[in-house]
Structure formats: structure tokens, C-alpha cells
Motif scaffolding. Sequence first.
Motif, PDB file in Angstrom:
ATOM      1  N   THR A 155      -5.348  26.177  11.930  1.00 16.41           N
ATOM      2  CA  THR A 155      -6.218  26.306  13.081  1.00 16.41           C
ATOM      3  C   THR A 155      -5.545  26.705  14.309  1.00 16.41           C
ATOM      4  N   ASP A 156      -5.675  27.799  14.984  1.00 17.12           N
ATOM      5  CA  ASP A 156      -5.145  28.211  16.157  1.00 17.12           C
ATOM      6  C   ASP A 156      -6.137  28.092  17.418  1.00 17.12           C
ATOM      7  N   THR A 157      -6.104  26.750  18.189  1.00 16.37           N
ATOM      8  CA  THR A 157      -7.240  26.354  18.960  1.00 16.37           C
ATOM      9  C   THR A 157      -6.722  26.621  20.332  1.00 16.37           C
ATOM     10  N   ARG A 158      -7.498  27.023  21.323  1.00 20.54           N
ATOM     11  CA  ARG A 158      -7.103  27.149  22.712  1.00 20.54           C
ATOM     12  C   ARG A 158      -7.049  26.060  23.307  1.00 20.54           C
ATOM     13  N   ASN A 159      -7.859  25.054  23.291  1.00 22.12           N
ATOM     14  CA  ASN A 159      -7.686  24.054  24.303  1.00 22.12           C
ATOM     15  C   ASN A 159      -6.811  22.670  23.637  1.00 22.12           C
ATOM     16  N   GLY A 160      -6.248  23.111  22.550  1.00 21.37           N
ATOM     17  CA  GLY A 160      -5.243  22.134  21.831  1.00 21.37           C
ATOM     18  C   GLY A 160      -5.607  20.819  21.454  1.00 21.37           C
ATOM     19  N   SER A 161      -6.523  20.290  21.790  1.00 13.06           N
ATOM     20  CA  SER A 161      -6.990  18.834  21.697  1.00 13.06           C
ATOM     21  C   SER A 161      -8.288  18.696  20.870  1.00 13.06           C
ATOM     22  N   TYR A 162      -8.872  19.929  20.038  1.00 11.89           N
ATOM     23  CA  TYR A 162      -9.982  19.851  19.214  1.00 11.89           C
ATOM     24  C   TYR A 162      -9.696  20.863  18.232  1.00 11.89           C
ATOM     25  N   THR A 163     -10.290  20.474  17.025  1.00  8.94           N
ATOM     26  CA  THR A 163     -10.151  21.425  15.899  1.00  8.94           C
ATOM     27  C   THR A 163     -11.375  21.010  14.938  1.00  8.94           C
TER      28      THR A 163
END
Length: 113
Positions: free
Chosen positions: A34-42
Motif C-alpha cells: 500500500t502506497d498511501t499519501r497521508n502515511g497514517s492510513y491503510t
Amino acid sequence: MSRRIGQIAKFEAHILGCPQPLYTWTHGDSSYYTDTRNGSYTAKTVYVSSFKDFGVYELEIENNAGIYRTYFTLLADGPPDPPSNFTVYGVTTSDAMLSWKTGYDYNKTQTYK
């Protein structure tokens, strides 16, 4: 979490990590990064298409500070699916042979009367 075949399940995690972690979801032999933009959510969304989608999903969170793993379980829910493909053969005046394909049992005992 419980679902039936044909339904959707969504696992979510809110995690704070510094430096930003990499998230890896694993189920069976498959891994999903998972490459998530906000970093704190998957999140991992599962369309339950067969019995193979049930079971344990692992979420691995990794950064330079270490690795953390947590687990989500997707359980089969509800009564067994009905049987299908009925066939009647060998009909005589006193008996007949029946065959059918069982539906998914959702880990429940099936009886036929």
C-alpha cells in the motif's frame, strides 16, 4: 468480521509512524503493498468471491524503527448456500437416484431431507 460470498469486506488501520511506514497486506500466498499519501492510513478491500477469501489477513507495518504485525480475520457468515444442479435418474416404480452440487457450507452442518 463476517461476510458471505458476493459481499465486500474492508479492513482499515490508522497508524502513526516516523519515518513513514510501508504497509504490506498478506493473505495466503499473496502480498499487496500500500502506497498511501497521508502515511497514517491503510485499507484492504476484499470482494469475497470464493471460500478462499476467508481467513486471516496480515498487515505488516515497517519503517527504520522496526516491524509491527497485526491480524484481521474474515469469517464465513450465515446459513449454507442452497444446493444446485439437481439430477434425477434411475427412476423405477419404487425408487429413484438423486444427485446435486452442494453450496458452500459456511462451516455449518448440512442435512438434506
